[in-house]
Design a protein around this motif. Structure first.
Motif, PDB file in Angstrom:
ATOM      1  N   GLN A 195      30.054  40.412  45.643  1.00 41.38           N
ATOM      2  CA  GLN A 195      28.700  39.879  45.704  1.00 41.38           C
ATOM      3  C   GLN A 195      28.519  38.639  44.844  1.00 41.38           C
ATOM      4  O   GLN A 195      27.519  37.934  44.978  1.00 41.38           O
ATOM      5  CB  GLN A 195      27.695  40.958  45.284  1.00 41.38           C
ATOM      6  CG  GLN A 195      27.611  42.122  46.264  1.00 41.38           C
ATOM      7  CD  GLN A 195      26.570  43.136  45.859  1.00 41.38           C
ATOM      8  OE1 GLN A 195      26.229  43.246  44.689  1.00 41.38           O
ATOM      9  NE2 GLN A 195      26.065  43.884  46.821  1.00 41.38           N
ATOM     10  N   SER A 196      29.467  38.366  43.969  1.00 36.74           N
ATOM     11  CA  SER A 196      29.391  37.170  43.137  1.00 36.74           C
ATOM     12  C   SER A 196      30.788  36.816  42.651  1.00 36.74           C
ATOM     13  O   SER A 196      31.695  37.659  42.632  1.00 36.74           O
ATOM     14  CB  SER A 196      28.467  37.387  41.931  1.00 36.74           C
ATOM     15  OG  SER A 196      29.066  38.272  40.998  1.00 36.74           O
ATOM     16  N   SER A 197      30.956  35.570  42.232  1.00 39.06           N
ATOM     17  CA  SER A 197      32.255  35.135  41.725  1.00 39.06           C
ATOM     18  C   SER A 197      32.583  35.801  40.395  1.00 39.06           C
ATOM     19  O   SER A 197      33.761  35.961  40.046  1.00 39.06           O
ATOM     20  CB  SER A 197      32.273  33.610  41.571  1.00 39.06           C
ATOM     21  OG  SER A 197      31.236  33.177  40.709  1.00 39.06           O
ATOM     22  N   THR A 198      31.558  36.213  39.643  1.00 41.25           N
ATOM     23  CA  THR A 198      31.794  36.902  38.374  1.00 41.25           C
ATOM     24  C   THR A 198      32.587  38.183  38.588  1.00 41.25           C
ATOM     25  O   THR A 198      33.465  38.533  37.790  1.00 41.25           O
ATOM     26  CB  THR A 198      30.456  37.221  37.683  1.00 41.25           C
ATOM     27  OG1 THR A 198      29.717  36.018  37.503  1.00 41.25           O
ATOM     28  CG2 THR A 198      30.692  37.875  36.328  1.00 41.25           C
ATOM     29  N   GLN A 199      32.305  38.881  39.685  1.00 40.22           N
ATOM     30  CA  GLN A 199      33.003  40.131  39.975  1.00 40.22           C
ATOM     31  C   GLN A 199      34.444  39.901  40.424  1.00 40.22           C
ATOM     32  O   GLN A 199      35.230  40.844  40.493  1.00 40.22           O
ATOM     33  CB  GLN A 199      32.250  40.906  41.057  1.00 40.22           C
ATOM     34  CG  GLN A 199      30.858  41.345  40.635  1.00 40.22           C
ATOM     35  CD  GLN A 199      30.121  42.053  41.761  1.00 40.22           C
ATOM     36  OE1 GLN A 199      30.497  41.957  42.927  1.00 40.22           O
ATOM     37  NE2 GLN A 199      29.059  42.768  41.415  1.00 40.22           N
ATOM     38  N   MET A 200      34.799  38.656  40.722  1.00 39.46           N
ATOM     39  CA  MET A 200      36.130  38.346  41.234  1.00 39.46           C
ATOM     40  C   MET A 200      37.131  37.994  40.143  1.00 39.46           C
ATOM     41  O   MET A 200      38.315  37.813  40.427  1.00 39.46           O
ATOM     42  CB  MET A 200      36.045  37.165  42.213  1.00 39.46           C
ATOM     43  CG  MET A 200      35.170  37.416  43.420  1.00 39.46           C
ATOM     44  SD  MET A 200      34.827  35.895  44.349  1.00 39.46           S
ATOM     45  CE  MET A 200      36.477  35.370  44.809  1.00 39.46           C
ATOM     46  N   VAL A 201      36.665  37.883  38.915  1.00 40.19           N
ATOM     47  CA  VAL A 201      37.506  37.339  37.845  1.00 40.19           C
ATOM     48  C   VAL A 201      38.838  38.068  37.731  1.00 40.19           C
ATOM     49  O   VAL A 201      39.903  37.442  37.600  1.00 40.19           O
ATOM     50  CB  VAL A 201      36.748  37.392  36.501  1.00 40.19           C
ATOM     51  CG1 VAL A 201      37.681  37.023  35.353  1.00 40.19           C
ATOM     52  CG2 VAL A 201      35.552  36.452  36.539  1.00 40.19           C
ATOM     53  N   ASN A 202      38.827  39.387  37.789  1.00 37.98           N
ATOM     54  CA  ASN A 202      40.051  40.167  37.600  1.00 37.98           C
ATOM     55  C   ASN A 202      40.697  40.605  38.912  1.00 37.98           C
ATOM     56  O   ASN A 202      41.630  41.413  38.899  1.00 37.98           O
ATOM     57  CB  ASN A 202      39.756  41.398  36.736  1.00 37.98           C
ATOM     58  CG  ASN A 202      39.342  41.026  35.327  1.00 37.98           C
ATOM     59  OD1 ASN A 202      39.943  40.144  34.713  1.00 37.98           O
ATOM     60  ND2 ASN A 202      38.306  41.674  34.817  1.00 37.98           N
ATOM     61  N   ASP A 203      40.214  40.094  40.034  1.00 33.43           N
ATOM     62  CA  ASP A 203      40.802  40.446  41.327  1.00 33.43           C
ATOM     63  C   ASP A 203      42.168  39.784  41.496  1.00 33.43           C
ATOM     64  O   ASP A 203      42.424  38.710  40.944  1.00 33.43           O
ATOM     65  CB  ASP A 203      39.885  40.008  42.471  1.00 33.43           C
ATOM     66  CG  ASP A 203      38.685  40.918  42.632  1.00 33.43           C
ATOM     67  OD1 ASP A 203      38.655  41.972  41.971  1.00 33.43           O
ATOM     68  OD2 ASP A 203      37.773  40.569  43.399  1.00 33.43           O
TER      69      ASP A 203
END
Length: 266
Positions: A206-214
């Protein structure tokens, strides 16, 4: 400029503020992004937005864009019934954020624009000189826009001598030729240049913040057709491909599985 400076000071220099402006001046790329102004929700304004963004990039303003949906007026039904398609386009944009970030870093350090006219990458190809309907994103992706209502075909020139791979189907096309492609409301022709690798993050968030550790996915386009032997070398890793698209996961020691790197070959 004052707005950007004020935001930097308010964050004690720790933040990188985002400022969007319709007005501009020489050097504005150091302070904020630009959009092309209030446009109409019609095909003509959609068409002209591409050369406008390309021109801004050539004068040093890479962080620019247009109101894709238009500002004035009501769009045609074909332009308006696109909620699911817009959602898919946003997902694609999020997946490509690592690639875009790399390109913006390059623009910041070298001045080379993120979105480029074809002739910038292929200056010896005269066919590209007057083409402002197709464009490059970095040196790896070529996009052919669709700017006509109920269009079912698009004429596309793929420059150079290398192969170009359809990003949806993986089908390879030889460069230096003009192709008549079938298009519809679901597709905008996009191709990855042979010999390039594009970093992505493929998990929907839902946001790029949630993608940091992907985990990252590296999507590589082989120089040779997939029906022939091809290889890619990354440090100690050597991968061979003799048929069809290939995917390999790089297992890194002492890290969680979620941080693995995935390589996909076209």
């Amino acid at each position: 400029m004052a707005t950007a400076d004020g935001l930097v000071k308010r964050g004690d220099g720790r933040d990188r503020p985002f400022v969007l402006s319709r007005a501009l001046f020489a050097g504005i790329q150091r302070h904020g992004a630009v959009w092309t102004g209030d446009n109409s929700a019609d095909w003509d304004h959609l068409r002209v937005s591409v050369p406008m963004v390309l021109t801004l990039g050539l004068i040093g303003i890479s962080f620019s864009g247009a109101d894709v949906g238009g500002f004035f007026g009501n769009s045609e039904p074909e332009l308006d019934k696109n909620t699911e398609r817009i959602r898919e386009a946003i997902r694609t944009r999020y997946m490509l954020l690592p690639y875009f970030y790399t390109l913006f870093r390059e623009a910041n350090t070298t001045g080379v624009p993120v979105v480029r006219p074809l002739w910038m990458e292929f200056p010896s190809e005269e066919t590209t000189f007057s083409n402002d309907e197709a464009f490059m994103i970095g040196n790896s992706l070529l996009v052919q826009g669709i700017y006509a209502e109920r269009a079912r075909h698009a004429s596309l020139f793929l420059p150079g001598k290398e192969l170009w791979y359809d990003t949806k189907t993986g089908v390879a096309y030889k460069g230096g030729k003009i192709y008549k492609l079938d298009v519809n409301e679901e597709s905008v022709p996009a191709f990855q240049r042979a010999g390039t690798i594009i970093p992505r993050k493929d998990r929907f968030r839902q946001s790029s913040t949630q993608m940091v550790n992907d985990p990252y996915t590296l999507k590589g386009a082989l120089i040779e057709p997939a029906s022939q032997k091809a290889e890619i070398e990354l440090g100690p890793l050597l991968m061979h491909s003799k048929q069809g698209p290939t995917a390999i996961t790089i297992r890194k020691p002492n890290v969680r599985i979620a941080d693995d790197w995935v390589i996909k070959m076209l």
